[in-house]
Design a protein around this motif. Structure first.
Motif, PDB file in Angstrom:
ATOM      1  N   UNK A 286      30.559  -3.192 -17.641  1.00  0.00           N
ATOM      2  CA  UNK A 286      30.771  -4.217 -18.660  1.00  0.00           C
ATOM      3  C   UNK A 286      31.632  -5.350 -18.123  1.00  0.00           C
ATOM      4  N   UNK A 287      32.671  -5.021 -17.416  1.00  0.00           N
ATOM      5  CA  UNK A 287      33.597  -6.030 -16.924  1.00  0.00           C
ATOM      6  C   UNK A 287      32.953  -6.932 -15.884  1.00  0.00           C
ATOM      7  N   UNK A 288      32.175  -6.344 -14.963  1.00  0.00           N
ATOM      8  CA  UNK A 288      31.549  -7.172 -13.925  1.00  0.00           C
ATOM      9  C   UNK A 288      30.453  -8.055 -14.510  1.00  0.00           C
ATOM     10  N   UNK A 289      29.705  -7.540 -15.488  1.00  0.00           N
ATOM     11  CA  UNK A 289      28.658  -8.353 -16.113  1.00  0.00           C
ATOM     12  C   UNK A 289      29.277  -9.483 -16.925  1.00  0.00           C
ATOM     13  N   UNK A 290      30.328  -9.169 -17.671  1.00  0.00           N
ATOM     14  CA  UNK A 290      31.010 -10.209 -18.438  1.00  0.00           C
ATOM     15  C   UNK A 290      31.525 -11.309 -17.512  1.00  0.00           C
ATOM     16  N   UNK A 291      32.021 -10.932 -16.350  1.00  0.00           N
ATOM     17  CA  UNK A 291      32.499 -11.933 -15.391  1.00  0.00           C
ATOM     18  C   UNK A 291      31.381 -12.883 -14.986  1.00  0.00           C
ATOM     19  N   UNK A 292      30.186 -12.335 -14.713  1.00  0.00           N
ATOM     20  CA  UNK A 292      29.056 -13.182 -14.368  1.00  0.00           C
ATOM     21  C   UNK A 292      28.659 -14.108 -15.496  1.00  0.00           C
ATOM     22  N   UNK A 293      28.713 -13.604 -16.716  1.00  0.00           N
ATOM     23  CA  UNK A 293      28.363 -14.422 -17.878  1.00  0.00           C
ATOM     24  C   UNK A 293      29.379 -15.548 -18.083  1.00  0.00           C
ATOM     25  N   UNK A 294      30.664 -15.227 -17.905  1.00  0.00           N
ATOM     26  CA  UNK A 294      31.705 -16.253 -18.036  1.00  0.00           C
ATOM     27  C   UNK A 294      31.512 -17.331 -16.973  1.00  0.00           C
ATOM     28  N   UNK A 309      22.102 -12.663 -27.132  1.00  0.00           N
ATOM     29  CA  UNK A 309      21.927 -11.704 -26.059  1.00  0.00           C
ATOM     30  C   UNK A 309      20.911 -10.635 -26.468  1.00  0.00           C
ATOM     31  N   UNK A 310      20.031 -10.283 -25.545  1.00  0.00           N
ATOM     32  CA  UNK A 310      19.081  -9.193 -25.777  1.00  0.00           C
ATOM     33  C   UNK A 310      19.149  -8.232 -24.602  1.00  0.00           C
ATOM     34  N   UNK A 311      19.390  -6.951 -24.901  1.00  0.00           N
ATOM     35  CA  UNK A 311      19.484  -5.914 -23.887  1.00  0.00           C
ATOM     36  C   UNK A 311      18.248  -5.027 -23.922  1.00  0.00           C
ATOM     37  N   UNK A 312      17.743  -4.667 -22.757  1.00  0.00           N
ATOM     38  CA  UNK A 312      16.791  -3.572 -22.639  1.00  0.00           C
ATOM     39  C   UNK A 312      17.562  -2.393 -22.071  1.00  0.00           C
ATOM     40  N   UNK A 313      17.805  -1.400 -22.910  1.00  0.00           N
ATOM     41  CA  UNK A 313      18.651  -0.279 -22.538  1.00  0.00           C
ATOM     42  C   UNK A 313      19.859  -0.218 -23.437  1.00  0.00           C
ATOM     43  N   UNK A 314      20.050   0.942 -24.087  1.00  0.00           N
ATOM     44  CA  UNK A 314      21.154   1.072 -25.046  1.00  0.00           C
ATOM     45  C   UNK A 314      21.970   2.325 -24.763  1.00  0.00           C
ATOM     46  N   UNK A 315      22.182   2.587 -23.476  1.00  0.00           N
ATOM     47  CA  UNK A 315      23.009   3.718 -23.086  1.00  0.00           C
ATOM     48  C   UNK A 315      24.429   3.302 -22.799  1.00  0.00           C
ATOM     49  N   UNK A 316      25.074   3.993 -21.835  1.00  0.00           N
ATOM     50  CA  UNK A 316      26.467   3.701 -21.499  1.00  0.00           C
ATOM     51  C   UNK A 316      26.647   2.253 -21.065  1.00  0.00           C
ATOM     52  N   UNK A 317      25.823   1.832 -20.109  1.00  0.00           N
ATOM     53  CA  UNK A 317      25.988   0.487 -19.564  1.00  0.00           C
ATOM     54  C   UNK A 317      25.688  -0.572 -20.614  1.00  0.00           C
ATOM     55  N   UNK A 318      24.541  -0.451 -21.285  1.00  0.00           N
ATOM     56  CA  UNK A 318      24.130  -1.466 -22.246  1.00  0.00           C
ATOM     57  C   UNK A 318      25.113  -1.647 -23.380  1.00  0.00           C
ATOM     58  N   UNK A 319      25.503  -0.554 -24.017  1.00  0.00           N
ATOM     59  CA  UNK A 319      26.427  -0.663 -25.152  1.00  0.00           C
ATOM     60  C   UNK A 319      27.831  -1.038 -24.689  1.00  0.00           C
ATOM     61  N   UNK A 320      28.216  -0.582 -23.485  1.00  0.00           N
ATOM     62  CA  UNK A 320      29.532  -0.956 -22.956  1.00  0.00           C
ATOM     63  C   UNK A 320      29.629  -2.448 -22.690  1.00  0.00           C
ATOM     64  N   UNK A 321      28.573  -3.011 -22.064  1.00  0.00           N
ATOM     65  CA  UNK A 321      28.550  -4.460 -21.807  1.00  0.00           C
ATOM     66  C   UNK A 321      28.549  -5.225 -23.124  1.00  0.00           C
ATOM     67  N   UNK A 322      27.703  -4.781 -24.045  1.00  0.00           N
ATOM     68  CA  UNK A 322      27.583  -5.468 -25.334  1.00  0.00           C
ATOM     69  C   UNK A 322      28.925  -5.521 -26.062  1.00  0.00           C
TER      70      UNK A 322
END
Length: 566
Positions: A286-294, A309-322
């Motif tokens: 989540x932190x690294x993806x948010x950095x790219x988005x910022x 934002x639209x995610x494909x995938x709603x597991x650990x990574x997807x929900x954590x980033x969201x």
């Protein structure tokens, strides 16, 4: 545990209990010694002769000087030539480049680590962009799958169900006492590869495996039984967490790695209030993806709150980033987080997550169930939601089809597309596909590395949203400040610190992350930001606060340069 106070610089004074600023006393003075000071290669006694050469912590191979060879009974055990560490490094890199199979490079590097640690780490530091794909994704995925076959020497700690009731004793078998960070896995969800059981390091909690192929593999090195579940699993993990704190203290950082969804969220929730814990798949990603988005907002001239934002995938990574995106938007705008979540939509294996599905959803998906008609397919969701950002965390390759990517390009001048699943074979689309299907307009990053793409005379350098950007700096920031708990604000601080290091030159090349070649500088700045936030939140125990946190972080970093022996 004892401590000794050491003057680190003229700018600040820090309580230096170890090489990374907090924890265990530097008994023999090795961590606090300068590079020109002599140190003693202690084992249980002073190492010498074959014992010294076979100890990877102290072995220097042909770099031992004549004086060291005489003093430590090495004369005659080595050829007469003396090679510098730099020459050794060039030789190893030359040999590595002769291999055409990536797994062979991986095995050669692991052999080097087992015989000469400092040369191994110097090689990685000086050649990080070339070697990261070997020791990390994608090659490490194949190494994990074949670990039973290529296993040679244990490099971490294995705690299986057979040790139930005596985990503390097992931890005490580990020879080093100054442990400050533990990376632990139960091997159930390695990258996007599924259940690999007891096939990852450094600490493996072996509760069995449900992988039929591994259960019938004569070379499999783990317990050949079905995975423990329910109360048996929970009790075993709880014993481990209690033993870790008892053996290593309150401030040891436990990083959960590659646990399956149903355990990952539960463990993080259960222990975040009593232990210093961090889940790399939920929080690091989540932190690294948010950095790219910022960082991307500097190219787009927008703020995060302007996006859908639209995610494909709603597991650990997807929900954590969201969740971290929603939190960042909430911080920036002052809007309640339950409102900022409405800008974020998730698609799982059953389609768009909507309110009508809420009762059947797992608890971590429920906050993302918004009012909308059901939509079964990703393409339909893209056309219905019209997102400005498309993020893939599904673990299923080729799911960002040409139709999906072209749809993103129809209603976005610069569609932001992140295909984050690992390894490369599981990426939702390739960099070439993203750039080609959007006619060179996409801002693209991926979880696994892709080669530069040439499109209509312009070369695009696809960025990699790699967790390696975050967890070293985050961990260092927590340790050097003596953090007692991890909070979301620390993750936001790490994201902002990473985003701030993307230059205009990087943007011009299509990058939303800085080059890995600068990873130590990047990590020092992230550590400083995390440490600063820890002090602000009142969660730091290493007092007083250093005046220069960047310099503090740099001073705490490991140096792989050979030491001179008495």
């Amino acid at each position: 545990m004892g401590s000794n106070t050491t003057q680190i610089s003229d700018d600040y004074v820090s309580e230096n209990r170890s090489g990374v600023g907090g924890g265990i006393s530097d008994v023999y003075g090795e961590d606090s010694a300068t590079l020109d000071q002599l140190v003693t290669p202690w084992v249980t006694s002073v190492a010498s002769g074959c014992t010294l050469m076979r100890d990877p912590r102290y072995n220097k191979g042909l770099a031992f000087t004549d004086k060291e060879r005489d003093a430590h009974y090495l004369t005659g055990l080595l050829p007469p030539v003396i090679l510098s560490q730099d020459v050794q490094e060039r030789k190893v890199m030359h040999n590595l480049r002769q291999y055409t199979v990536p797994l062979q490079r991986y095995m050669a590097l692991m052999d080097l680590q087992e015989r000469n640690e400092r040369l191994f780490y110097k090689l990685l530091i000086d050649n990080v962009e070339e070697l990261l794909p070997v020791v990390y994704t994608p090659t490490v995925g194949e190494a994990c799958q074949k670990y039973g076959s290529i296993f040679r020497r244990p490099q971490g700690l294995y705690i299986s169900l057979k040790e139930k009731g005596k985990i503390l004793e097992v931890l005490k078998n580990w020879p080093q006492r100054g442990i400050q960070v533990i990376v632990v896995t139960d091997g159930e969800r390695i990258l996007g590869l599924g259940d690999l059981g007891c096939q990852c390091l450094p600490i493996t909690i072996d509760v069995g495996t449900n992988n039929e192929k591994l259960l019938s593999d004569e070379f499999y090195i783990g317990l050949k039984q079905r995975r423990a579940t329910g109360e048996e699993y929970a009790e075993f993990l709880h014993e481990f967490m209690c033993a870790v704190k008892q053996n290593y203290g309150e401030k040891v950082l436990v990083q959960f790695e590659d646990f399956a969804n149903h355990h990952a969220f539960e463990l993080l929730s259960k222990y975040s209030s009593s232990h210093l814990v961090f889940n790399d798949d939920i929080q690091g990603t989540a932190s690294v993806v948010l950095a790219g988005l910022i960082a991307a907002q500097k190219v787009l001239g927008k703020s995060l709150s302007d996006h859908t934002f639209l995610f494909l995938g709603a597991g650990e990574a997807g929900t954590g980033i969201a969740e971290l995106i929603a939190l960042q938007i909430s911080r920036e705008t002052g809007t309640p987080i339950h409102e900022t979540r409405k800008k974020i939509w998730l698609v799982d294996s059953k389609g768009l997550i909507v309110s009508s599905r809420k009762e059947s959803l797992q608890h971590f998906k429920q906050p993302w169930a918004h009012d909308h008609e059901p939509v079964k397919e990703l393409l339909g969701a893209v056309n219905a939601i019209k997102p400005t950002v498309l993020i893939g965390t599904s673990g299923v390759g080729k799911t960002f089809t040409k139709e999906v990517v072209e749809a993103m390009a129809t209603f976005n001048e610069k569609p932001l597309i992140l295909a984050l699943s690992n390894p490369t074979s599981q990426a939702e689309c390739t960099a070439e596909e993203a750039y080609t299907w959007t006619k060179g307009r996409a801002i693209f990053a991926s979880g696994s590395p892709f080669d530069p793409v040439e499109y209509e005379g312009k070369t695009f350098l696809p960025g990699q949203a790699n967790n390696c950007y975050i967890f070293p700096g985050l961990g260092l920031g927590l340790i050097m400040s003596g953090a007692i708990r991890v909070r979301d604000d620390m993750l936001l601080a790490a994201s902002e610190a990473l985003a701030s290091q993307v230059t205009e030159e990087n943007f011009a090349n299509g990058l939303i992350y800085p080059p890995f070649a600068n990873i130590r500088k990047i990590s020092a700045n992230i550590a400083a930001s995390v440490g600063d936030k820890t002090y602000q939140l009142g969660l730091a125990s290493n007092l007083p606060r250093p005046k220069d946190l960047v310099k503090m972080a740099e001073s705490c970093m490991y140096s792989p340069v050979y030491r001179n022996f008495r």
